[in-house]
Design an enzyme around this catalytic site. Structure first.
Site, PDB file in Angstrom:
ATOM      1  N   ASP A  56     -18.095 -35.097   1.348  1.00  0.00           N
ATOM      2  CA  ASP A  56     -18.925 -33.904   1.550  1.00  0.00           C
ATOM      3  C   ASP A  56     -19.516 -33.411   0.233  1.00  0.00           C
ATOM      4  OD1 ASP A  56     -16.141 -33.414   1.207  1.00  0.00           O
ATOM      5  OD2 ASP A  56     -16.349 -31.331   1.791  1.00  0.00           O
TER       6      ASP A  56
ATOM      7  N   GLU B 171     -14.478 -36.281  -2.447  1.00  0.00           N
ATOM      8  CA  GLU B 171     -14.591 -36.368  -0.990  1.00  0.00           C
ATOM      9  C   GLU B 171     -16.087 -36.407  -0.626  1.00  0.00           C
ATOM     10  OE1 GLU B 171     -12.262 -33.544   1.297  1.00  0.00           O
ATOM     11  OE2 GLU B 171     -12.530 -34.754   3.116  1.00  0.00           O
TER      12      GLU B 171
ATOM     13  N   HIS C 163      -8.334 -30.532  -3.417  1.00  0.00           N
ATOM     14  CA  HIS C 163      -7.781 -30.873  -2.123  1.00  0.00           C
ATOM     15  C   HIS C 163      -7.381 -32.339  -2.011  1.00  0.00           C
ATOM     16  CE1 HIS C 163      -9.579 -32.301   1.948  1.00  0.00           C
ATOM     17  NE2 HIS C 163      -8.329 -31.968   2.197  1.00  0.00           N
TER      18      HIS C 163
ATOM     19  N   HIS D 146     -14.985 -33.384  -7.404  1.00  0.00           N
ATOM     20  CA  HIS D 146     -14.213 -33.821  -6.221  1.00  0.00           C
ATOM     21  C   HIS D 146     -14.980 -34.938  -5.524  1.00  0.00           C
ATOM     22  CE1 HIS D 146     -11.729 -33.871  -2.782  1.00  0.00           C
ATOM     23  NE2 HIS D 146     -12.192 -32.833  -2.124  1.00  0.00           N
TER      24      HIS D 146
ATOM     25  N   HIS E  69     -17.749 -24.809  -1.079  1.00  0.00           N
ATOM     26  CA  HIS E  69     -18.137 -24.442   0.291  1.00  0.00           C
ATOM     27  C   HIS E  69     -18.188 -22.916   0.392  1.00  0.00           C
ATOM     28  CE1 HIS E  69     -17.351 -28.465   1.909  1.00  0.00           C
ATOM     29  NE2 HIS E  69     -16.166 -28.458   1.356  1.00  0.00           N
TER      30      HIS E  69
ATOM     31  N   TYR F 223     -10.012 -21.820   6.615  1.00  0.00           N
ATOM     32  CA  TYR F 223     -10.125 -22.923   5.652  1.00  0.00           C
ATOM     33  C   TYR F 223      -8.775 -23.190   4.979  1.00  0.00           C
ATOM     34  CZ  TYR F 223     -12.172 -25.953   2.131  1.00  0.00           C
ATOM     35  OH  TYR F 223     -12.472 -27.037   1.343  1.00  0.00           O
TER      36      TYR F 223
ATOM     37  N   HIS G 295     -13.783 -33.095   9.945  1.00  0.00           N
ATOM     38  CA  HIS G 295     -12.604 -33.959  10.160  1.00  0.00           C
ATOM     39  C   HIS G 295     -11.482 -33.278  10.950  1.00  0.00           C
ATOM     40  CE1 HIS G 295     -10.625 -32.428   6.499  1.00  0.00           C
ATOM     41  NE2 HIS G 295     -11.344 -33.133   5.668  1.00  0.00           N
TER      42      HIS G 295
HETATM   43 FE1  FEO Z   1     -12.053 -31.950   0.000  1.00  0.00          FE
HETATM   44 FE2  FEO Z   1     -14.926 -30.182   0.555  1.00  0.00          FE
HETATM   45  O1  FEO Z   1     -13.879 -31.687   0.291  1.00  0.00           O
END
Ligand code: FEO
Length: 403
Positions: free
Chosen positions: A86, A84, A147, A82, A227, A194, A28
């Site tokens: 991903d 999101e 996040h 989370h 991640h 990051y 993104h």
């Molecule tokens: Fe906020 Fe890795 O997603």
């Protein structure tokens, strides 16, 4: 399931069962030249618990890794830290495959997962609560905006292990699973990138979270992010690095970023650089013809000055600068001094647009914008040098004395 992927043992009860995305180059708007991983974890208690899932195209890799440890149908509980995509876009398919007894998420996570996948039936876990699942105690800590609003972390006291979702993560594909196995320069660079591109706007919340973890007295020996590599050694290093980045203490480093059309703004940028270096600043120059916005923000993370340049194009600013500064404004870097500069043919509006951006980023503006017509002559170049010296002098004061 035709393909084989191995899980990686993290502790005697926890396995990494995520996926490696070697090919992703844009997350993104953030360039990811080293790819990424979507981490998920398996807890082998009396029952099997899956922490998070992966991006949808990698869902089979996730279940193949689970299958290397246990039959995926043994997964009894799934915890979504989370929402999101991903981490959750593989979730509906995984639920369909393993048919867990329960899926858990935070209060906001329930709404988000329903909003994305129209999939009710998720159970809520409360902030600060501890639940015993499959003989394993798990404590849930809401971490809103780290996040997304739904985000939470899950702590496993018996293993002294924190599942930290995006926190302490980085976009770094690797065959190694642990941070201590990665070249430390690469680790620092991707960690900083990051933080700058994902977490920087939430720095005040991150400080509160780190303090809260201290106050709760959680003993943490392993941090498992969603991640990049897992942290299992010298955890004070990533934690203290986060404190440092949250503080954004100005350094003697200046970032000059600019666009140029026919070379005049570039001549200005190089003369400003020369003036700043003569005055003792450390300078990095990022021409937008060959840089990208996420690298600029990463360099700004540990800088004390930001200088931005653009020619006037169609009564406005050059598009790459508008792109970079719009992106940067949202990430809210702070504690910077700086100034705007540019060249023009007949109208000269770009520097005002740049200056407005700097004000919105709350940069302390050291000098009125420097706006030169056509190609800088010797006097113009000298003006640029003095402009650079002035910003460097203020930067030196700020670094020595505090803002
Ligand atoms: Fe906020 Fe890795 O997603």
């Amino acid at each position: 399931m035709s393909r084989h992927f191995e899980a990686v043992k993290v502790t005697d009860k926890v396995y990494w069962v995520g996926a490696i995305d070697w090919g992703i180059r844009d997350f993104h708007g953030y360039t990811t030249p080293r790819g990424s991983t979507y981490n998920a974890y398996l807890i082998m208690g009396d029952d099997v618990i899956l922490i998070d899932t992966v991006r949808e195209p990698f869902k089979e890799e996730l279940l193949a890794r689970v299958a290397s440890v246990t039959d995926p149908k043994n997964v009894r509980y799934i915890i979504s830290n989370h929402s999101e995509p991903d981490h959750s876009s593989g979730l509906p398919w995984v639920i369909d495959q393993v048919k867990p007894e329960k899926v858990f998420a935070s209060k906001v996570g329930l709404k988000d997962l329903d909003g994305y996948y129209h999939m009710g039936g998720i159970d809520k876990v409360d902030n600060g609560s501890t639940m015993r699942l499959g003989g394993v105690d798990l404590t849930f800590i809401d971490t809103p905006m780290i996040h997304w609003p739904d985000s939470m972390m899950t702590y496993m006291p018996s293993q002294k292990l924190l599942f930290s979702q995006d926190g302490f993560g980085m976009h770094l594909a690797s065959s190694e699973r642990f941070a201590d196995e990665i070249p430390q320069g690469v680790l620092y660079e991707e960690n900083a990138k990051y933080f700058a591109n994902i977490l920087l706007p939430y720095k005040q919340l991150i400080v509160k979270l780190l303090d809260k973890i201290k106050d709760l007295g959680l003993e943490i020996e392993t941090i498992c992010p969603d991640h990049g590599p897992i942290w299992r050694k010298n955890l004070q290093v990533p934690i203290n690095t986060y404190y440092k980045w949250c503080a954004q203490e100005p350094t003697n480093k200046a970032v000059i970023t600019f666009a140029s059309m026919w070379g005049s703004t570039e001549i200005m940028a190089r003369a400003i650089e020369d003036g700043m270096v003569s005055a003792g600043a450390n300078v990095i120059v990022l021409p937008m013809k060959s840089s990208d916005r996420s690298v600029v923000v990463t360099e700004v993370l540990e800088a004390g000055a930001l200088l931005v340049g653009s020619p006037t194009l169609n009564n406005g600013v050059f598009p790459t600068m508008a792109d970079t500064l719009t992106y940067m404004k949202g990430l809210k870097p702070r504690n910077l001094v700086g100034a705007a500069f540019g060249s023009f043919g007949w109208s000269g509006e770009a520097v005002k647009v740049l200056n407005d951006y700097l004000e919105q980023i709350k940069v302390e503006i050291v000098s009125e914008p420097l706006n030169l017509q056509f190609v800088p002559d010797a006097e113009g170049i000298e003006q640029c040098r003095r402009f650079g010296e002035a910003v460097a002098a203020r930067l030196k004061e700020v670094v020595q004395n505090g803002a």
